[in-house]
Design a protein around this motif. Structure first.
Motif, PDB file in Angstrom:
ATOM      1  N   LEU A 117      21.267  -5.636  -0.613  1.00  0.00           N
ATOM      2  CA  LEU A 117      19.977  -5.730   0.064  1.00  0.00           C
ATOM      3  C   LEU A 117      20.173  -5.693   1.580  1.00  0.00           C
ATOM      4  CD1 LEU A 117      16.881  -6.270   0.068  1.00  0.00           C
ATOM      5  CD2 LEU A 117      17.450  -8.705   0.092  1.00  0.00           C
ATOM      6  N   ALA A 118      21.170  -6.384   2.088  1.00  0.00           N
ATOM      7  CA  ALA A 118      21.448  -6.388   3.528  1.00  0.00           C
ATOM      8  C   ALA A 118      21.773  -4.979   4.007  1.00  0.00           C
ATOM      9  CB  ALA A 118      22.588  -7.340   3.850  1.00  0.00           C
ATOM     10  N   ARG A 119      22.613  -4.264   3.255  1.00  0.00           N
ATOM     11  CA  ARG A 119      22.955  -2.884   3.634  1.00  0.00           C
ATOM     12  C   ARG A 119      21.711  -1.993   3.618  1.00  0.00           C
ATOM     13  NH1 ARG A 119      27.449  -4.109   0.455  1.00  0.00           N
ATOM     14  NH2 ARG A 119      26.518  -3.117  -1.361  1.00  0.00           N
ATOM     15  N   GLU A 120      20.892  -2.145   2.576  1.00  0.00           N
ATOM     16  CA  GLU A 120      19.680  -1.324   2.449  1.00  0.00           C
ATOM     17  C   GLU A 120      18.702  -1.627   3.581  1.00  0.00           C
ATOM     18  OE1 GLU A 120      17.131   1.528   0.770  1.00  0.00           O
ATOM     19  OE2 GLU A 120      19.218   1.094   0.319  1.00  0.00           O
ATOM     20  N   LEU A 121      18.538  -2.899   3.918  1.00  0.00           N
ATOM     21  CA  LEU A 121      17.633  -3.255   5.011  1.00  0.00           C
ATOM     22  C   LEU A 121      18.132  -2.698   6.344  1.00  0.00           C
ATOM     23  CD1 LEU A 121      16.657  -6.926   4.110  1.00  0.00           C
ATOM     24  CD2 LEU A 121      15.174  -4.916   4.091  1.00  0.00           C
ATOM     25  N   LYS A 122      19.431  -2.801   6.601  1.00  0.00           N
ATOM     26  CA  LYS A 122      19.993  -2.239   7.834  1.00  0.00           C
ATOM     27  C   LYS A 122      19.733  -0.737   7.898  1.00  0.00           C
ATOM     28  CE  LYS A 122      23.673  -5.579   8.675  1.00  0.00           C
ATOM     29  NZ  LYS A 122      25.118  -5.813   8.733  1.00  0.00           N
ATOM     30  N   LEU A 123      19.937  -0.060   6.794  1.00  0.00           N
ATOM     31  CA  LEU A 123      19.698   1.375   6.741  1.00  0.00           C
ATOM     32  C   LEU A 123      18.235   1.712   6.979  1.00  0.00           C
ATOM     33  CD1 LEU A 123      20.899   4.202   6.033  1.00  0.00           C
ATOM     34  CD2 LEU A 123      20.193   3.738   3.683  1.00  0.00           C
ATOM     35  N   ARG A 124      17.344   1.015   6.306  1.00  0.00           N
ATOM     36  CA  ARG A 124      15.900   1.276   6.434  1.00  0.00           C
ATOM     37  C   ARG A 124      15.368   0.935   7.818  1.00  0.00           C
ATOM     38  NH1 ARG A 124      13.397   3.840   1.953  1.00  0.00           N
ATOM     39  NH2 ARG A 124      14.809   3.489   0.230  1.00  0.00           N
TER      40      ARG A 124
ATOM     41  N   SER B 278       0.832  -1.190   0.000  1.00  0.00           N
ATOM     42  CA  SER B 278       0.000   0.000   0.000  1.00  0.00           C
ATOM     43  C   SER B 278       0.867   1.241   0.000  1.00  0.00           C
ATOM     44  CB  SER B 278      -0.917  -0.001   1.226  1.00  0.00           C
ATOM     45  OG  SER B 278      -0.129   0.113   2.390  1.00  0.00           O
ATOM     46  N   ASN B 279       0.219   2.374  -0.037  1.00  0.00           N
ATOM     47  CA  ASN B 279       0.931   3.645  -0.027  1.00  0.00           C
ATOM     48  C   ASN B 279       1.621   3.892   1.305  1.00  0.00           C
ATOM     49  OD1 ASN B 279       0.058   4.083  -2.608  1.00  0.00           O
ATOM     50  ND2 ASN B 279      -1.703   5.302  -1.994  1.00  0.00           N
ATOM     51  N   GLU B 280       1.184   3.219   2.374  1.00  0.00           N
ATOM     52  CA  GLU B 280       1.787   3.429   3.674  1.00  0.00           C
ATOM     53  C   GLU B 280       3.117   2.702   3.834  1.00  0.00           C
ATOM     54  OE1 GLU B 280      -0.412   0.190   6.448  1.00  0.00           O
ATOM     55  OE2 GLU B 280      -1.645   1.803   5.652  1.00  0.00           O
ATOM     56  N   ALA B 281       3.486   1.826   2.907  1.00  0.00           N
ATOM     57  CA  ALA B 281       4.757   1.114   2.985  1.00  0.00           C
ATOM     58  C   ALA B 281       5.898   2.095   2.731  1.00  0.00           C
ATOM     59  CB  ALA B 281       4.800  -0.019   1.978  1.00  0.00           C
ATOM     60  N   GLU B 282       6.842   2.127   3.663  1.00  0.00           N
ATOM     61  CA  GLU B 282       8.005   2.992   3.508  1.00  0.00           C
ATOM     62  C   GLU B 282       9.008   2.392   2.530  1.00  0.00           C
ATOM     63  OE1 GLU B 282       9.649   3.733   7.400  1.00  0.00           O
ATOM     64  OE2 GLU B 282       7.633   3.617   8.233  1.00  0.00           O
ATOM     65  N   TYR B 283       9.032   1.069   2.529  1.00  0.00           N
ATOM     66  CA  TYR B 283      10.007   0.374   1.695  1.00  0.00           C
ATOM     67  C   TYR B 283       9.434  -0.988   1.341  1.00  0.00           C
ATOM     68  CZ  TYR B 283      14.345  -2.044   0.427  1.00  0.00           C
ATOM     69  OH  TYR B 283      15.308  -2.756  -0.230  1.00  0.00           O
ATOM     70  N   SER B 284       9.574  -1.386   0.114  1.00  0.00           N
ATOM     71  CA  SER B 284       9.177  -2.738  -0.282  1.00  0.00           C
ATOM     72  C   SER B 284      10.088  -3.201  -1.414  1.00  0.00           C
ATOM     73  CB  SER B 284       7.714  -2.798  -0.713  1.00  0.00           C
ATOM     74  OG  SER B 284       7.520  -2.038  -1.876  1.00  0.00           O
ATOM     75  N   VAL B 285      10.381  -4.486  -1.384  1.00  0.00           N
ATOM     76  CA  VAL B 285      11.231  -5.070  -2.412  1.00  0.00           C
ATOM     77  C   VAL B 285      10.733  -6.482  -2.687  1.00  0.00           C
ATOM     78  CG1 VAL B 285      12.970  -5.904  -0.775  1.00  0.00           C
ATOM     79  CG2 VAL B 285      13.627  -5.490  -3.131  1.00  0.00           C
ATOM     80  N   VAL B 286      10.779  -6.860  -3.955  1.00  0.00           N
ATOM     81  CA  VAL B 286      10.406  -8.214  -4.361  1.00  0.00           C
ATOM     82  C   VAL B 286      11.627  -8.839  -5.030  1.00  0.00           C
ATOM     83  CG1 VAL B 286       8.884  -9.604  -5.811  1.00  0.00           C
ATOM     84  CG2 VAL B 286       8.008  -7.541  -4.717  1.00  0.00           C
ATOM     85  N   CYS B 287      12.039  -9.992  -4.529  1.00  0.00           N
ATOM     86  CA  CYS B 287      13.167 -10.739  -5.089  1.00  0.00           C
ATOM     87  C   CYS B 287      12.600 -11.966  -5.781  1.00  0.00           C
ATOM     88  CB  CYS B 287      14.137 -11.164  -3.991  1.00  0.00           C
ATOM     89  SG  CYS B 287      14.762  -9.820  -2.987  1.00  0.00           S
ATOM     90  N   LYS B 288      12.828 -12.061  -7.099  1.00  0.00           N
ATOM     91  CA  LYS B 288      12.305 -13.189  -7.872  1.00  0.00           C
ATOM     92  C   LYS B 288      13.440 -13.982  -8.492  1.00  0.00           C
ATOM     93  CE  LYS B 288       7.900 -11.349  -9.376  1.00  0.00           C
ATOM     94  NZ  LYS B 288       7.046 -11.158 -10.539  1.00  0.00           N
TER      95      LYS B 288
END
Length: 156
Positions: free
Chosen positions: A145-152, A6-16
């Motif tokens: 992705l690990a760095r980005e998740l730690k930051l977020r 939704s619009n309330e998500a600050e961050y979202s990622v899909v890994c396929k």
């Protein structure tokens, strides 16, 4: 149950997974290989070397099983959503769906270092629960992705 982005998500990622061979192409490749193998086996059988035929059949059976396994994992993916105080991870593996939620303030990003034989692995951990993320990414993207998740996760 699917995660709702939704619009309330600050961050979202899909890994396929990398679908380098879609279903139609996979059928075409298998059919082409089968015709080639059966043609060669038929030629040898006609020349009197009939024992090659069972091995050709075995080869096609193994190839069929490999392609079927590729098809089973075709829709594998991971979705990570950070919204408010929650971190939601949905994992789809071979048609089985698993969803986990973590409190943003308690979740940790754990990077298991790689070795000469294994790539690094990234985990989200909180209160004894653990989920691997980034399985479908290359080593560099997994670490990014690990760095980005730690930051977020530290941002508020």
């Amino acid at each position: 149950m699917a995660l709702v982005l939704s619009n309330e998500a600050e961050y979202s990622v899909v890994c396929k997974r990398n679908a380098s061979l879609p279903p139609a192409a996979r059928r075409w490749v298998f059919s082409s290989i089968a015709v080639l193998i059966l043609g060669i086996a038929g030629g040898f059988a006609a020349a009197g070397a009939w024992p090659i035929a069972p091995f050709a059949g075995l080869e096609l059976a193994i190839l069929f099983l490999a392609f079927r396994e590729m098809a089973r994992h075709e829709g594998d993916c991971e979705t990570i959503v950070i919204a408010g105080d929650m971190v939601k991870v949905e994992t789809v593996r071979a048609g089985s769906r698993q969803q986990m939620q973590f409190n943003r303030h308690w979740v940790q990003v754990v990077v298991e270092p790689g070795s000469a034989l294994a790539v690094p692995r990234v985990w989200l951990r909180s209160h004894g629960r653990l989920v691997e993320v980034g399985r479908h990414l290359s080593e560099e993207r997994r670490l990014a992705l690990a760095r980005e998740l730690k930051l977020r996760l530290t941002k508020r």
